[in-house]
Structure formats: structure tokens, C-alpha cells
Design an enzyme around this catalytic site. Sequence first.
Site, PDB file in Angstrom:
ATOM      1  N   ASP A   1      -2.187  -3.434   3.333  1.00 40.00           N
ATOM      2  CA  ASP A   1      -2.400  -2.548   2.901  1.00 40.00           C
ATOM      3  C   ASP A   1      -3.658  -2.260   4.037  1.00 40.00           C
ATOM      4  O   ASP A   1      -4.996  -2.901   2.928  1.00 40.00           O
ATOM      5  CB  ASP A   1      -2.288  -1.894   1.666  1.00 40.00           C
TER       6      ASP A   1
ATOM      7  N   SER B   1       0.549   7.377   0.353  1.00 37.08           N
ATOM      8  CA  SER B   1      -0.313   7.641   0.674  1.00 37.08           C
ATOM      9  C   SER B   1      -1.466   8.998   0.011  1.00 37.08           C
ATOM     10  O   SER B   1      -1.623   8.866  -1.337  1.00 37.08           O
ATOM     11  CB  SER B   1      -1.142   7.312   2.062  1.00 37.08           C
TER      12      SER B   1
ATOM     13  N   HIS C   1       0.510  -0.033   5.742  1.00 34.95           N
ATOM     14  CA  HIS C   1      -0.584   1.137   4.866  1.00 34.95           C
ATOM     15  C   HIS C   1       0.615   1.656   4.778  1.00 34.95           C
ATOM     16  O   HIS C   1       1.264   2.387   5.899  1.00 34.95           O
ATOM     17  CB  HIS C   1      -1.744   2.188   5.174  1.00 34.95           C
TER      18      HIS C   1
END
Length: 518
Positions: free
Chosen positions: A402, A188, A440
Site C-alpha cells: 500500500d 481507505s 492501496h
Amino acid sequence: MDSILGLGFLSNLLTSSLLFSSWIPGEHHTACLALKSGLNVENTTIIDVSYVPAGSKVATLGTCAERADVSVSLCRVQFFTNTTTTSVVHGEAWLPDEWYGRFLGLGNGGLGGCIDYGGLDYGSFLNFATIGSNNGHDGWGGAAFLGHPEVLNDFAFRSIHVEAVVGKQIVEAYYGRPHSKSYYMGCSTGGRQGMQAALKFPADFDGILAGAPATDFNHLVHWTNMLAQHVGAPASESSPAFIPSGLWKTVEAEVMRQCDGIDGVLDGVITEPDACDFRPEALLCHPEAALDTCLTRAQVEALRKIYSPLYGPGNQLLYPRFDPGAIYIPGDLFSGDIPQRSKDWLHYAVLNDTEFDFREYGHEHAVLMDEINPGGVAAFDGDLSAFRDRGGKFLTYHGRIDQLIPSGNSKRVYDLISRSLDMPSLDVFYRLFLIPGMGHCLYGPGAAHFGQYERGTNAVNASSHNILLALVDWVEGGAAAAPDTIIGTAEDGATRVHCRYPQRSVWDAVEGRFGCEA
Ligand SMILES: *[C@@H]1O[C@H](CO)[C@@H](O)[C@H](O)[C@H]1NC(C)=O
Ligand SMILES: *[C@@H]1O[C@H](CO)[C@@H](O)[C@H](O)[C@H]1NC(C)=O
Ligand SMILES: *[C@@H]1O[C@H](CO)[C@@H](O)[C@H](O)[C@H]1NC(C)=O
Ligand SMILES: *[C@@H]1O[C@H](CO)[C@@H](O)[C@H](O)[C@H]1NC(C)=O
Ligand SMILES: [Ca+2]
């Protein structure tokens, strides 16, 4: 030894020649405490040094977590480094007794501010000397950026460089010799930091593992705000387009009904979301439909926008679309307000106006973010030539459901690098693995465990199943050891081969499993 780290020929080599097998019990402890007075690193103050036995829980630095697990015996060094007169990075080095000579830097998440203690434990468990930092500020939010451009610079590009520069010196001081190879791992924001490291400090790491990178960061923030706006944020109570959370279940089921079978298997996983041409009008209410399972015209229109790429007024692509199959997260994109991370970024880093009202938000703010690009945070630049030419290896992965950063962005980044470097295939130094059915960074109905993040998941010990160890093999074993596939493991223990872009994941009806096709 090689059962601990099933790395084949490489680990055998390293474990036999580099282990500190000559140290006698207690010696680690003594060497560790000696660091208290024995470390002299530029701009750096040692907060504490302690020897921590395996199986301990320790108090943390900062406010993000209270305690952290320590799985293996190690020397723990807590420090801070003044990066300028108005900014400081706090960090920790976890130096395992059993060290294979490797250095590992760790990234952060969101707008944080939080040392990755899970990563420190995981890295040291896998015998890396592991360093994590707080990204130049404490906590999950972005308030520390307001009026502090150097704190913003730590977040945007500098803190990982501090980990590399300071961390490597701490490692050498403790073990009495420099590290052999250096690695980085993050997801991320951590993925963006990995990309930033390869672009700005190409000598810091020999191997970079960057998950779901938040690259083209300003446009990602804009995309986040526009998606929230499509369902009425920040004043969704009055918006006919708002879709309540219960109705999202209906939407998700309809997406699956339309697209699960495209890959040949009804398994709750859409292998290639880009092949899914989802038609939300199938859910439009008609007189006989039950009202809590159908959508109004305004809601259908909102979905059409959500599942389309985001374009600017001149029709330039700003960000790819929300992946069909991605699952509603309470409190995030579609909950009716602008997500907090977006508010913080606009309030504290871009506009420097904490009173800004998101009812005023629009495309002009994307233009402003592009202009300011605080700290060079975007990291959307295809020129990885310096990293490549040094022999660096870059592994990246992206979950195909995601919910926060669409996986299409990682394809787009691949294509950008490919164009910039004039390399149709990046395989020699850069590989992207797309992970069907993963959200994610981790979790999801797919085979979402492959050693990317933390301990406690299946099959962490083999490079065929562990992307961090696969990176080690590639860096240390050269082209012949480059990962062709990564095998993921699902919650129920089932496995699936993940393919590197632009290969496709294709169902093999004869074998009864997925394989990869060029
Ligand atoms: C770091 O900054 C603090 C506050 O400005 C100062 O007191 C300290 O001496 C500095 N430390 C180093 C090692 O430069
Ligand atoms: C140490 O601090 C000075 C002044 O703040 C800065 O210019 C320099 O780059 C810093 N060095 C390191 C290694 O961070
Ligand atoms: C807000 O502050 C940052 C530095 O902290 C600066 O880069 C940016 O230009 C400022 N924004 C505006 C609109 O002045
Ligand atoms: C991985 O290694 C650890 C420590 O040696 C061991 O406890 C664990 O069973 C191993 N796991 C697998 C899947 O081999
Ligand atoms: Ca399927």
C-alpha cells in the site's frame, strides 16, 4: 438461484424464502414511482425517484463522475438529509428488483465527497439494497470544511450513520418489510468510516468490511507530510535528497533484489515486508557506477528514513514505516510536493489558514492535530466491546505494498484492540487479512482480486473468493462460517490463499503453493 450467489446453505435459505417472486413484471416500477410521494423520513428531502432497467447508464449526483453503470434492474432513490442547520448529506439508495433482504452502506475515499457509484452497482448486483453518500460535501477536496465544523463532523463520523438511519427507512418503505441484516463496505477513508461506525454506532451494522483503514488519521497525515519532507517537499528543487521518478525504479528493483526471495519464491511479491531489512546503501554511487542508477548519500539517508517507522521527539511511535515493495505513485508522496489531501486537511480543517506555507511544517503540527482531532476523525481506539457484544463481525484487509497507508498500521490496530479488550486472539469477531503484492485497496502483482471493491473482477460469486460474501456467511452462519482464509485471484487468473493475522503466509515447496501457518 444459488448459481448467482454461491453462498452455500445461506443463500439457498434466503433466496427461496425471501425473494419477491410473487411480484409481477411492472410491479417494481409502480412501487418505485410511488415512493416519490410515499416517503417521510426525518430531515430528509427526496430529490428524485426513478426505475432503472438493467444495463443502463445514469447521470450522477455531484461533480465526481458524470455517469454511472447500472447492471441490474432497480429502483433508484436520490435524497438529501439535513444533519444540522449548516450541514447536509446527499445520498442514493439502489434497490434491486431481486433483493435477498440485506442492507449495505458504502464508504468514501480521501477527503471526498464522492458517492461510490461503483459500489452501488456492485452491491445491487449482489442483491443488496445499497446506499451511498457524499460524506457531507461534494468533490475530492476539503475546501468545504473551512469554517464549517458540522461539515467536518459529517466527514469525521456522521455521514455513514445517516446512510444507516435514512437508508434503512427507505428500504423498508419500498419492500414493505425491514431488512434482515445490515452490512457496510469501504476502503481507505471508507475503512476509517467502517471503524468509526463500529466504535460510535455499534448497532448500525451487523457486518463491517473495512479495507486499508485510514485510522489514526491525524498521524497518517503527519506521516504523509514527513515522508514528502524526507525527499525535500515542498521545495524539492533545491533538495539534495530528492529522488527523481526514474531513479525510484532502481530503488524498487533493489528492494526486490534484496527481499523477494525471503519468502522462498522469486515472484515479484514480498510476502512479509516486515521481514525485509532493506539496505539502501547498496545503491550508493561509487566512482565506477552509472550516475542515473545510483544514489547520493543524501538520497540514501532519505530512503533510510522512509523505510523506518515514524517516531515523535519522545520516541513514541507515531506511524509505521513505508512498506518495502510499495511502488512509486506519480504526483503523490515522493513527487516533491506535499500531497493535496494533506494540504487541504491542514489548510481547511486544522489551521483554518489557506496561506500556511509547508516549509514551516513540523512536529508541532502533529501535536496540534492530536489536540484538535477534528470531529474525532482519528478513530484510533481499541474499544470495540459494544460492537462485539452485539454480535457484530468485522473483516478488514490491507495490501502489503500500500503506497498511501502502510499495512503495518493494520497490524498495529489489531494489537491495540487485542490489548484494549484483553483478547489475545480477536478471531471471534474481528479478522484481518494481509494481502501480499496488493497496493492501496486494489491492484498490484499479487492475488489482489477478492471481491473487495467492485464488479468486473474474477470469481465474484463465491464466498471462498469474495470477502464481502464471506462476511455475509459469517454474520448469518455464525462461528462455523467464519472465514479462515480468503482466496485472491491475480490479473493472470492465478490464485493464492490469503491468511488472517497473526497467521503467516508460508511457501509449501511440496504442494508448490502458499499456505497459512499459526
Ligand atoms: C433542509 O435545509 C434546507 C436549507 O436550510 C431547508 O430549506 C429545508 O426545508 C430543510 N429540509 C428538511 C427536510 O428539513
Ligand atoms: C434532524 O435535524 C435536527 C436539527 O438539525 C437534528 O438535531 C437531528 O439529530 C436530525 N435528525 C436526524 C435523524 O438526523
Ligand atoms: C479550525 O476550525 C475547526 C472547526 O472547523 C476547529 O475545530 C479548529 O480548532 C480550528 N483550528 C484552529 C487552529 O483554531
Ligand atoms: C457470476 O454471476 C454472474 C451472474 O449470474 C455470471 O454472469 C457470472 O458468469 C458468474 N461468475 C462466476 C465466476 O461464476
Ligand atoms: Ca517472493
